[in-house]
Design a protein around this motif. Structure first.
Motif, PDB file in Angstrom:
ATOM      1  N   GLY A 219      -5.692  -0.212   4.249  1.00 57.02           N
ATOM      2  CA  GLY A 219      -6.015  -1.149   5.318  1.00 57.02           C
ATOM      3  C   GLY A 219      -5.029  -2.300   5.373  1.00 57.02           C
ATOM      4  O   GLY A 219      -4.578  -2.711   6.454  1.00 57.02           O
ATOM      5  N   ALA A 220      -4.652  -2.811   4.191  1.00 55.58           N
ATOM      6  CA  ALA A 220      -3.673  -3.897   4.122  1.00 55.58           C
ATOM      7  C   ALA A 220      -2.313  -3.417   4.611  1.00 55.58           C
ATOM      8  O   ALA A 220      -1.578  -4.156   5.297  1.00 55.58           O
ATOM      9  CB  ALA A 220      -3.577  -4.429   2.703  1.00 55.58           C
ATOM     10  N   LEU A 222      -1.747  -1.078   6.811  1.00 59.61           N
ATOM     11  CA  LEU A 222      -1.836  -0.967   8.265  1.00 59.61           C
ATOM     12  C   LEU A 222      -1.634  -2.323   8.930  1.00 59.61           C
ATOM     13  O   LEU A 222      -0.880  -2.454   9.897  1.00 59.61           O
ATOM     14  CB  LEU A 222      -3.211  -0.401   8.668  1.00 59.61           C
ATOM     15  CG  LEU A 222      -3.333   1.107   8.839  1.00 59.61           C
ATOM     16  CD1 LEU A 222      -4.780   1.477   9.098  1.00 59.61           C
ATOM     17  CD2 LEU A 222      -2.460   1.594   9.980  1.00 59.61           C
ATOM     18  N   GLU A 223      -2.337  -3.321   8.407  1.00 60.49           N
ATOM     19  CA  GLU A 223      -2.232  -4.665   8.974  1.00 60.49           C
ATOM     20  C   GLU A 223      -0.810  -5.206   8.867  1.00 60.49           C
ATOM     21  O   GLU A 223      -0.338  -5.929   9.754  1.00 60.49           O
ATOM     22  CB  GLU A 223      -3.207  -5.608   8.277  1.00 60.49           C
ATOM     23  CG  GLU A 223      -4.673  -5.351   8.609  1.00 60.49           C
ATOM     24  CD  GLU A 223      -5.596  -6.372   7.974  1.00 60.49           C
ATOM     25  OE1 GLU A 223      -5.081  -7.392   7.452  1.00 60.49           O
ATOM     26  OE2 GLU A 223      -6.823  -6.165   7.996  1.00 60.49           O
ATOM     27  N   ALA A 224      -0.146  -4.845   7.791  1.00 59.31           N
ATOM     28  CA  ALA A 224       1.222  -5.327   7.581  1.00 59.31           C
ATOM     29  C   ALA A 224       2.253  -4.487   8.319  1.00 59.31           C
ATOM     30  O   ALA A 224       3.451  -4.820   8.314  1.00 59.31           O
ATOM     31  CB  ALA A 224       1.528  -5.340   6.086  1.00 59.31           C
TER      32      ALA A 224
END
Length: 298
Positions: A219-220, A222-224
């Motif tokens: 998830g991190a 993806l956000e980055a």
């Protein structure tokens, strides 16, 4: 001697129009106590009391047939009141649903056809809504081996509230409408069935993947905006799947995750949550999709 009143006098005494007194008398709700030599109706004090009762019941929305049954003591006023409360409750729920539908239409800028569909779906009874969901789940899980995992999922997918809330939000009306459209889609039903049958066939993995780790790390990433096939992406994958995992096992894991990861299925659960008032969780499927891509690229 009992005092008698003409229709005009009775009307003035009760404050009702003469035509109303005459009409109710014609129906037998307020029978005359006698007649004059000219055949004019005359009424006693009991007639005035009956008129007051008839007027009160009519102002409360009770139909004339029911009023007559009350006056003939076939039912009590309490029985009528209880039945009327139930009817009013149903009417209030319908009005609130209409209000929610109209609010949703206003927010969406819906067409006439969309508004009609939304209204028809929203006013379905609880039993009718449950039947739509039950038929979908029955077809999706027909013939699937009744393992505990499958039974638990099937039961969860049937979870509908007894009725939409007394004051459904536009979001809840929208969620029900979207859910009804989703379960009517043959491709969605086929996808759920694919997941159900695959779940019934596959044996539990000795070391199941930790979904918390997937959501946290993938998830991190993806956000980055980190690509799953990049060196940095592969470093992040190593926090989720041991680097020692052989290539064939990685591909097998990717295929398994792909079988059980579907955005529309996750959306189904989210819509159920909105309808039931459950706390909403952030979507997890995009993080699993990132892991699938990373596994296939490694």
């Amino acid at each position: 001697m009992t005092e008698l009143f003409s229709i005009g006098q009775l009307a003035r005494t009760t404050g009702l129009p003469v035509r109303t007194v005459r009409f109710w008398s014609d129906l037998g709700l307020v029978p005359p106590a006698g007649r004059t030599s000219g055949n004019y109706r005359m009424f006693d004090a009991e007639a005035a009391a009956r008129l007051d009762l008839v007027r009160t019941l009519r102002e409360l929305g009770i139909d004339l047939d029911t009023v007559e049954r009350v006056l003939r003591e076939q039912v009590t006023v309490a029985d009528v009141a209880r039945a009327h409360v139930r009817a009013l409750d149903a009417e209030i729920r319908t009005l609130r649903l209409r209000r929610a539908v109209l609010s949703s239409v206003a927010d969406r800028g819906s067409t006439t056809e969309e508004m009609k569909l939304m209204h028809e779906l929203a006013k379905l009874s609880a039993q009718e809504r449950q039947r739509i969901i039950d038929e979908f789940v029955d077809e999706a899980f027909a013939g699937v081996e009744p393992r505990p995992e499958s039974a638990h999922i099937a039961t969860g997918m049937r979870t509908m509230p007894a009725e939409l809330p007394d004051e459904p939000t536009p979001e809840q009306v929208d969620a029900w409408i979207e859910l009804a459209g989703l379960v009517a889609d043959p491709s969605f039903k086929a996808r759920v069935r694919e997941m159900a049958t695959a779940g019934a066939r596959s044996a539990p993995r000795a070391e199941p993947m930790d979904p918390t780790s997937v959501v946290e790390h993938a998830g991190a990433a993806l956000e980055a905006g980190i690509a799953p096939d990049s060196p940095e992406g592969q470093e992040i994958l190593a926090r989720i799947v041991p680097e020692s995992t052989p290539r064939d096992k990685r591909l097998e894991l990717a295929d398994t995750l792909a079988t059980f990861s579907d955005r529309r299925v996750e959306r189904y659960w989210s819509l159920l949550g909105t309808i039931n008032g459950w706390p909403q969780r952030p979507p997890a499927v995009p993080a699993f999709e990132w892991v699938i891509d990373a596994l296939r690229a490694s």
